[in-house]
Design a protein around this motif. Structure first.
Motif, short mmCIF file in Angstrom:
data_model
loop_
_atom_site.label_atom_id
_atom_site.label_comp_id
_atom_site.label_asym_id
_atom_site.label_seq_id
_atom_site.Cartn_x
_atom_site.Cartn_y
_atom_site.Cartn_z
N GLN A 17 29.57 44.14 47.01
CA GLN A 17 29.32 44.28 48.43
C GLN A 17 30.41 45.07 49.14
OE1 GLN A 17 26.47 43.36 49.91
NE2 GLN A 17 25.79 42.81 47.88
N CYS A 18 31.66 44.94 48.69
CA CYS A 18 32.76 45.60 49.41
C CYS A 18 33.47 46.60 48.52
CB CYS A 18 33.75 44.56 49.96
SG CYS A 18 34.76 43.79 48.70
N GLY A 19 32.73 47.20 47.61
CA GLY A 19 33.33 48.15 46.66
C GLY A 19 34.13 49.24 47.34
N GLY A 20 33.67 49.73 48.46
CA GLY A 20 34.39 50.80 49.15
C GLY A 20 35.76 50.37 49.64
N CYS A 21 35.95 49.06 49.85
CA CYS A 21 37.23 48.60 50.39
C CYS A 21 38.32 48.53 49.33
CB CYS A 21 37.08 47.26 51.08
SG CYS A 21 36.75 45.88 49.98
N ILE A 22 37.99 48.66 48.04
CA ILE A 22 39.02 48.57 47.02
C ILE A 22 39.17 49.88 46.23
CG2 ILE A 22 38.91 46.08 46.78
CD1 ILE A 22 37.28 46.46 44.24
N ARG A 23 38.72 50.96 46.79
CA ARG A 23 38.92 52.25 46.11
C ARG A 23 40.41 52.49 45.93
NH1 ARG A 23 34.45 54.88 45.04
NH2 ARG A 23 32.68 54.57 46.38
N THR A 24 40.78 52.92 44.74
CA THR A 24 42.21 53.00 44.44
C THR A 24 42.72 54.42 44.29
OG1 THR A 24 41.71 52.80 42.09
CG2 THR A 24 42.19 50.76 43.29
N GLN A 25 41.90 55.41 44.50
CA GLN A 25 42.34 56.78 44.28
C GLN A 25 43.52 57.16 45.17
OE1 GLN A 25 39.13 55.89 44.57
NE2 GLN A 25 38.35 56.36 42.54
N SER A 26 43.60 56.62 46.36
CA SER A 26 44.66 57.02 47.28
C SER A 26 45.90 56.13 47.18
CB SER A 26 44.13 57.01 48.72
OG SER A 26 43.75 55.70 49.08
N TRP A 27 45.87 55.13 46.31
CA TRP A 27 47.01 54.23 46.16
C TRP A 27 48.01 54.82 45.18
CZ3 TRP A 27 47.17 49.21 48.41
CH2 TRP A 27 46.03 48.89 49.16
N LEU A 28 49.28 54.53 45.38
CA LEU A 28 50.31 54.99 44.45
C LEU A 28 50.24 54.23 43.14
CD1 LEU A 28 53.33 55.33 46.91
CD2 LEU A 28 51.86 57.14 46.00
N ARG A 29 49.84 52.97 43.18
CA ARG A 29 49.65 52.18 41.97
C ARG A 29 48.34 51.41 42.11
NH1 ARG A 29 54.47 50.23 44.33
NH2 ARG A 29 54.03 48.50 45.71
N PRO A 30 47.77 50.97 40.99
CA PRO A 30 46.48 50.26 41.07
C PRO A 30 46.57 48.99 41.91
CG PRO A 30 46.98 50.85 38.80
CD PRO A 30 48.22 51.15 39.62
N LEU A 31 45.53 48.75 42.68
CA LEU A 31 45.42 47.54 43.49
C LEU A 31 45.27 46.34 42.54
CD1 LEU A 31 45.01 46.26 46.32
CD2 LEU A 31 42.57 46.67 46.00
N LYS A 32 45.98 45.26 42.80
CA LYS A 32 45.84 44.05 41.99
C LYS A 32 44.64 43.26 42.48
CE LYS A 32 50.73 43.52 40.89
NZ LYS A 32 50.62 43.82 39.48
N THR A 33 43.78 42.87 41.54
CA THR A 33 42.64 42.02 41.86
C THR A 33 42.71 40.77 41.00
OG1 THR A 33 41.24 43.26 40.31
CG2 THR A 33 41.12 43.88 42.64
N PHE A 34 42.16 39.68 41.54
CA PHE A 34 42.23 38.38 40.88
C PHE A 34 40.89 37.69 40.97
CE2 PHE A 34 46.31 39.54 42.57
CZ PHE A 34 47.20 39.24 41.56
N THR A 35 40.53 36.97 39.91
CA THR A 35 39.31 36.16 39.92
C THR A 35 39.55 34.89 39.12
OG1 THR A 35 36.91 36.28 39.71
CG2 THR A 35 38.18 37.14 37.88
N ILE A 36 38.70 33.90 39.35
CA ILE A 36 38.76 32.63 38.65
C ILE A 36 37.57 32.55 37.70
CG2 ILE A 36 38.85 30.11 38.89
CD1 ILE A 36 41.09 31.50 40.42
N GLY A 37 37.83 32.25 36.43
CA GLY A 37 36.77 32.06 35.45
C GLY A 37 36.60 30.59 35.12
N PHE A 38 35.37 30.20 34.84
CA PHE A 38 35.06 28.80 34.54
C PHE A 38 34.32 28.70 33.22
CE2 PHE A 38 35.24 29.11 39.15
CZ PHE A 38 36.10 28.07 39.48
N ASP A 39 34.40 27.51 32.59
CA ASP A 39 33.66 27.28 31.35
C ASP A 39 32.16 27.22 31.60
OD1 ASP A 39 36.02 27.14 29.93
OD2 ASP A 39 36.11 24.95 29.95
N ARG A 40 31.77 26.80 32.78
CA ARG A 40 30.35 26.66 33.10
C ARG A 40 29.79 28.02 33.52
NH1 ARG A 40 29.47 21.01 36.27
NH2 ARG A 40 30.82 19.76 34.94
N PRO A 41 28.78 28.52 32.80
CA PRO A 41 28.22 29.84 33.13
C PRO A 41 27.67 29.95 34.54
CG PRO A 41 27.32 29.01 31.05
CD PRO A 41 28.15 27.91 31.64
#
Length: 98
Positions: A17-41
């Motif tokens: 939904q917000c893909g445009g907000c994390i475009r990294t081409q103009s950043w000096l270094r890659p933007l850090k992203t974080f997610t939580i994974g669970f055992d339950r699918p």
């Protein structure tokens, strides 16, 4: 512009939904992203988030929580959230986010 590293919480659904907000081409270094994974699918969006992170070339990190981890830390987590929010708060997504 930031003097400290910048990071974004990324879920598979929200990332699309917000893909445009994390475009990294103009950043000096890659933007850090974080997610939580669970055992339950039915709870786990980490694969989708990884796909989004690869597409936008972010520096992606996944923390996996097992059912045992969740059960073991649930009482202290709830007490900590109550303390931090300091008011009734009914959003269950605060648990995995915390």
């Amino acid at each position: 512009m930031s003097e400290v590293p910048l990071g974004v919480f990324l879920s598979g659904w929200a990332g699309f939904q917000c893909g445009g907000c994390i475009r990294t081409q103009s950043w000096l270094r890659p933007l850090k992203t974080f997610t939580i994974g669970f055992d339950r699918p039915e709870w786990d969006e980490s694969r989708d988030a990884q796909t989004v992170a690869e597409h936008f070339q972010t520096d992606h990190h996944v923390l996996h929580l097992s059912d045992d981890d969740l059960k073991a830390h649930l009482p202290e987590t709830v007490l900590s959230l109550v303390h931090h929010f300091d008011e009734p708060f009914g959003d269950s997504s605060s648990l995995p986010t915390y």
